[in-house]
Design an enzyme around this catalytic site. Sequence first.
Site, PDB file in Angstrom:
ATOM      1  N   HIS A   5      11.034 -75.817  30.716  1.00  0.00           N
ATOM      2  CA  HIS A   5      11.204 -74.826  29.651  1.00  0.00           C
ATOM      3  C   HIS A   5      11.825 -73.566  30.239  1.00  0.00           C
ATOM      4  O   HIS A   5      11.675 -73.281  31.423  1.00  0.00           O
ATOM      5  CB  HIS A   5       9.856 -74.526  28.984  1.00  0.00           C
ATOM      6  CG  HIS A   5       9.432 -75.591  28.024  1.00  0.00           C
ATOM      7  ND1 HIS A   5       8.789 -75.319  26.841  1.00  0.00           N
ATOM      8  CD2 HIS A   5       9.562 -76.946  28.066  1.00  0.00           C
ATOM      9  CE1 HIS A   5       8.542 -76.456  26.194  1.00  0.00           C
ATOM     10  NE2 HIS A   5       8.995 -77.447  26.927  1.00  0.00           N
ATOM     11  N   CYS A  15       8.354 -71.629  22.731  1.00  0.00           N
ATOM     12  CA  CYS A  15       7.182 -71.801  23.585  1.00  0.00           C
ATOM     13  C   CYS A  15       5.979 -71.240  22.848  1.00  0.00           C
ATOM     14  O   CYS A  15       5.876 -70.023  22.674  1.00  0.00           O
ATOM     15  CB  CYS A  15       7.367 -71.081  24.920  1.00  0.00           C
ATOM     16  SG  CYS A  15       5.935 -71.247  26.000  1.00  0.00           S
ATOM     17  N   ASN A  42      12.221 -75.091  25.139  1.00  0.00           N
ATOM     18  CA  ASN A  42      12.995 -76.148  25.781  1.00  0.00           C
ATOM     19  C   ASN A  42      14.364 -75.658  26.251  1.00  0.00           C
ATOM     20  O   ASN A  42      15.040 -74.910  25.554  1.00  0.00           O
ATOM     21  CB  ASN A  42      13.220 -77.295  24.783  1.00  0.00           C
ATOM     22  CG  ASN A  42      11.967 -78.061  24.491  1.00  0.00           C
ATOM     23  OD1 ASN A  42      11.315 -78.558  25.391  1.00  0.00           O
ATOM     24  ND2 ASN A  42      11.601 -78.156  23.217  1.00  0.00           N
ATOM     25  N   ARG A  71      12.138 -84.415  18.304  1.00  0.00           N
ATOM     26  CA  ARG A  71      10.673 -84.458  18.345  1.00  0.00           C
ATOM     27  C   ARG A  71      10.096 -83.160  18.892  1.00  0.00           C
ATOM     28  O   ARG A  71       9.567 -82.340  18.156  1.00  0.00           O
ATOM     29  CB  ARG A  71      10.207 -85.668  19.181  1.00  0.00           C
ATOM     30  CG  ARG A  71       8.733 -86.053  18.963  1.00  0.00           C
ATOM     31  CD  ARG A  71       7.740 -85.232  19.742  1.00  0.00           C
ATOM     32  NE  ARG A  71       7.934 -85.269  21.187  1.00  0.00           N
ATOM     33  CZ  ARG A  71       7.247 -84.529  22.041  1.00  0.00           C
ATOM     34  NH1 ARG A  71       6.312 -83.684  21.589  1.00  0.00           N
ATOM     35  NH2 ARG A  71       7.483 -84.580  23.344  1.00  0.00           N
ATOM     36  N   ASP A  72      10.249 -82.918  20.171  1.00  0.00           N
ATOM     37  CA  ASP A  72       9.644 -81.737  20.792  1.00  0.00           C
ATOM     38  C   ASP A  72      10.264 -80.449  20.257  1.00  0.00           C
ATOM     39  O   ASP A  72       9.601 -79.415  20.195  1.00  0.00           O
ATOM     40  CB  ASP A  72       9.830 -81.819  22.312  1.00  0.00           C
ATOM     41  CG  ASP A  72       8.934 -80.851  23.067  1.00  0.00           C
ATOM     42  OD1 ASP A  72       7.893 -80.459  22.519  1.00  0.00           O
ATOM     43  OD2 ASP A  72       9.282 -80.480  24.198  1.00  0.00           O
ATOM     44  N   HIS A 105      11.140 -81.824  33.108  1.00  0.00           N
ATOM     45  CA  HIS A 105      11.096 -81.286  31.739  1.00  0.00           C
ATOM     46  C   HIS A 105      10.812 -79.795  31.878  1.00  0.00           C
ATOM     47  O   HIS A 105       9.654 -79.377  31.986  1.00  0.00           O
ATOM     48  CB  HIS A 105       9.989 -82.002  30.953  1.00  0.00           C
ATOM     49  CG  HIS A 105       9.878 -81.604  29.516  1.00  0.00           C
ATOM     50  ND1 HIS A 105      10.126 -82.479  28.488  1.00  0.00           N
ATOM     51  CD2 HIS A 105       9.539 -80.430  28.934  1.00  0.00           C
ATOM     52  CE1 HIS A 105       9.937 -81.856  27.323  1.00  0.00           C
ATOM     53  NE2 HIS A 105       9.576 -80.602  27.581  1.00  0.00           N
TER      54      HIS A 105
END
Length: 305
Positions: free
Chosen positions: A209, A240, A249, A15-16, A207
């Site tokens: 990055h 990003c 990520n 997804r992300d 979460h």
Amino acid sequence: MQLPKTARLVEVGPRDGLQNEQQPISVADKVQLVNDLSAAGLGYIEVGSFVSPKWVPQMAGSAEVFAQIEQRPGVTYAALTPNLKGFEAALGAGVREVAVFAAASEAFSKRNINCSIDDSLLRFEPLMAAAARHSVRVRGYISCVLGCPYEGAVDPSRVAEIAAELIGMGCYEVSLGDTIGVGTAGDTRRLIDAVSKRVPREQLAGHFHDTYGQALANIHAALLDGIAVFDSSVAGLGGCPYARGATGNVATEDVLYLLNGLGIDTGVDMQRLVSAGERICQVLGKDNGSRVARAMLARAMTSDG
């Protein structure tokens, strides 16, 4: 505080990760990725997002993906649902866990979802009520917890306030997202200290990055502060969007290598995980974003030669 004996990885690559890719990705390739990830032992996979394809074209076909994946017992297959319409579509696809997201920055909230933070939380109320009626679990995300591309520094007490609101609305867990990857280990520990005064650490996730190369340091800092759930993306999928050319990520393989080295059990098979990441990178025609995967693949090629 002692390190946890076990940790849970929340795999957000399908997804992300994929939603940040420029090219369309077929349902078959998405299904293969999810199946590869569950075969590697990941117990939580964010499969897709029920949003308008007009806004996120790479997430088109999420219902078909859910219909075709091999759903293994004990694995959570979740979806992002930003509003009630998305939730209803997810429910129709048989989804049993969803995620909602808010921002810790007013400017980011207005630019990203076109409303204030308070208004975004109000929008979740009908979704949360519907989720409760249908016994669907809801996970919350907060973006920009360690910095905003428009406002700069973010007050940890504001993050704590939003996290407490999400828990109060019915989220069982809140994931704290360093969306632009500017946070350091010290920032992370200060954030967790502030948020844990309002929300128990057992209900918090990280979460991070890797834009500035700090994600693993931040994860280690969070582990030392009692956090044992981390979002990550296989092969580091997903850039990003607020820092041109930067990584986004943190790669699941790199997080797993860290956790394995600390003796923290996740139940994930590294070799299978690396294979899953390399397969989707070949589909996308891009280099693998995981340093661990690149090192392992290079070593395998050397020994084969």
